[in-house]
Design an enzyme around this catalytic site. Structure first.
Site, PDB file in Angstrom:
ATOM      1  N   ASP A  67      85.853  68.809  78.279  1.00  0.00           N
ATOM      2  CA  ASP A  67      86.367  67.452  78.458  1.00  0.00           C
ATOM      3  C   ASP A  67      85.234  66.473  78.138  1.00  0.00           C
ATOM      4  OD1 ASP A  67      87.277  64.993  79.421  1.00  0.00           O
ATOM      5  OD2 ASP A  67      88.344  65.877  81.121  1.00  0.00           O
ATOM      6  N   HIS A  68      85.428  65.705  77.090  1.00  0.00           N
ATOM      7  CA  HIS A  68      84.362  64.806  76.630  1.00  0.00           C
ATOM      8  C   HIS A  68      84.106  63.662  77.599  1.00  0.00           C
ATOM      9  CE1 HIS A  68      81.475  64.078  73.565  1.00  0.00           C
ATOM     10  NE2 HIS A  68      82.192  64.589  72.566  1.00  0.00           N
ATOM     11  N   ARG A  69      84.944  63.500  78.608  1.00  0.00           N
ATOM     12  CA  ARG A  69      84.719  62.437  79.587  1.00  0.00           C
ATOM     13  C   ARG A  69      83.608  62.788  80.565  1.00  0.00           C
ATOM     14  NH1 ARG A  69      90.663  61.960  82.022  1.00  0.00           N
ATOM     15  NH2 ARG A  69      90.311  64.229  81.979  1.00  0.00           N
TER      16      ARG A  69
END
Length: 469
Positions: A439-441
């Site tokens: 998850d790039h967040r």
């Protein structure tokens, strides 16, 4: 004085589950049961479980049929206390629809149930259907706003008692069902009741109302695969229709949510696993228990997550819409296991505290549990990171979907002989591919690549890494 039966509601089965599919009844109406006796088998999105009864006595009613999906908090079974007098069939049936009008009901008279609450439920009379709309819509059928006065109910009960055949139930007892049939032009004489003794329930009338009209095809039009239903788009015969429910329904919902909510990215690397394969072979030669390769990799993963804890987190959204990253003090390592009921992801609690041998033992135990359908909701819904060994299916790589609400998943491909440059020379080595979807967040590519490289280095130099961790 007749003792009122106790109604047992489908309990909360844990982990936020809101429904379960009734697989099989373990008791029948009229059976004498004891406290904690299993009464039904239900399949949740997590596992197959037996539901025990909190009451002892005589079973008076089963609220549901095998294959039906029941909501948590709705009636499951009714039990009359031991020694209570038998209930007349008509009175028992009348009690059925009376109970269905209370808040929190809805299993027998499907579509008429209302949300559970502490107070009375306010109802208003539904408007009459307009002319010509008898079979047009479903919304008017399932409206919870229908009501019947006490006088109408009393008159219906009196009529039923005067006209019924002794020892048998009437075809319809609920004025709600009769009114719905009358308003929609349904001939009850043509309806087959699915309840006890042919009792016509709301769902039976609903099925007639919502049944699509049959359009006659021109005689000159060829019908493909005559005898089967033809698909309108392709013109091919439809071989079967399989309801999406149980584990498959949960997987579909979870994967769809993952794709729609998580901005994911994927990194991968080829790894020389020769040293790890040789290390395990050495254990086996010495006569010692040799953990499986997945257990060794699981050990490297937990060590990597300690170094890169961003991948062992979860994102939560507050009521005001703001988001926060939730970190954990331990690691519950999930791993994908294929079973007859679909893909399951049991998790090893506090995996960071276990050795490779202990991880191997827990992996084997959990695989047996999930394949028998006996895994608990806690064992199936508590993971913080997932390890997926899709190499057992003979594939090299996969851009896996993150197991929501986790933020990363590591995939391991098959280990095969491949040409590899070692110390400047070409050699044949045992090579596998590692794929990390994240998850790039919660982190950037540098963190993800750092974790992936750590696990890859551990596989290539297992002796050194195992000594350090």
């Amino acid at each position: 004085m007749m003792t009122e039966a106790k109604v047992f509601l489908l309990p909360d089965l844990g982990e936020g589950l809101t429904e379960a599919e009734l697989v099989n009844w373990l008791v029948s109406v009229g059976d004498e049961i004891r406290v904690d006796q299993p009464i039904a088998e239900v399949e949740t999105a997590k596992s197959m479980v037996e539901v025990p009864s909190p009451y002892a006595g005589t079973v008076t009613e089963l609220h549901g049929e095998p294959g039906q999906t029941l909501d948590v908090g709705k009636p499951l079974i009714s039990v009359a206390p031991a020694g209570a007098p038998a209930v007349e069939p008509v009175q028992a049936a009348a009690n059925t629809y009376r109970e269905e009008e209370k808040a929190g009901s809805g299993n027998v008279l499907i579509g008429y149930g209302t949300p559970a609450g502490n107070g009375a439920v306010r109802r208003s009379r539904a408007p009459k259907s307009t002319a010509g709309s008898g079979r047009a819509g479903v919304s008017s059928v399932a409206s919870p706003e229908s009501s019947v006065s006490d006088a109408e109910k009393a008159a219906d009960d009196l009529l039923l008692l005067r006209t019924r055949v002794p020892g048998k139930l009437g075809a319809v007892i609920s004025p709600l069902v009769r009114r719905m049939a009358r308003d929609h032009g349904v001939d009850l004489g043509e309806v087959h009741g699915s309840g006890d003794s042919g009792l016509i329930l709301r769902r039976d009338v609903e099925a007639v109302i919502t049944k699509p009209a049959v359009i006659e095809e021109p005689i000159t039009r060829a019908i493909p695969n005559q005898g089967t239903t033809a698909d309108a788009r392709t013109g091919l015969g439809i071989a079967s229709r399989t309801p999406v429910r149980g584990v498959r329904k949960a997987v579909a919902a979870n994967m769809s949510r993952s794709r729609s909510e998580i901005p994911e990215a994927t990194v991968w690397v080829d790894v020389d696993a020769t040293a790890l394969v040789e290390l395990r072979a050495g254990f086996k030669k010495g006569g010692a228990h040799a953990p499986g390769l997945l257990a060794f990799i699981a050990r490297f993963v937990t060590a990597g997550l300690k170094k890169y804890p961003e991948l062992n987190t979860r994102i939560e959204t507050a009521p005001d819409g703001s988001q926060e990253i939730v970190a954990f003090e331990g690691i519950n390592l999930g791993f994908a296991a294929q079973t007859d009921r679909g893909l399951m992801v049991p998790s090893i609690r506090a995996a960071e505290k276990l050795s490779a041998r202990e991880l191997d033992s827990e992996i084997r135990r959990l695989i047996d549990v999930v394949r028998e359908g006996k895994a608990t909701p806690g064992e199936l819904g508590s993971g913080t990171f997932t390890l997926n060994n899709y190499g057992v299916f003979g594939v090299d790589g996969s851009a896996a979907i993150i197991n929501h609400p986790e933020v990363a998943i590591l995939g391991v491909g098959r280990i095969i002989d491949k040409p590899w440059v070692l110390d400047g020379e070409l050699a044949v080595r045992k090579v596998t591919e590692l794929t990390l979807t994240f998850d790039h967040r919660v982190c950037d590519g540098g963190t993800a690549a750092g974790f992936l490289r750590f696990v890859a280095d551990a596989i290539e130099n297992p002796g050194t890494v195992l000594a350090e961790i």
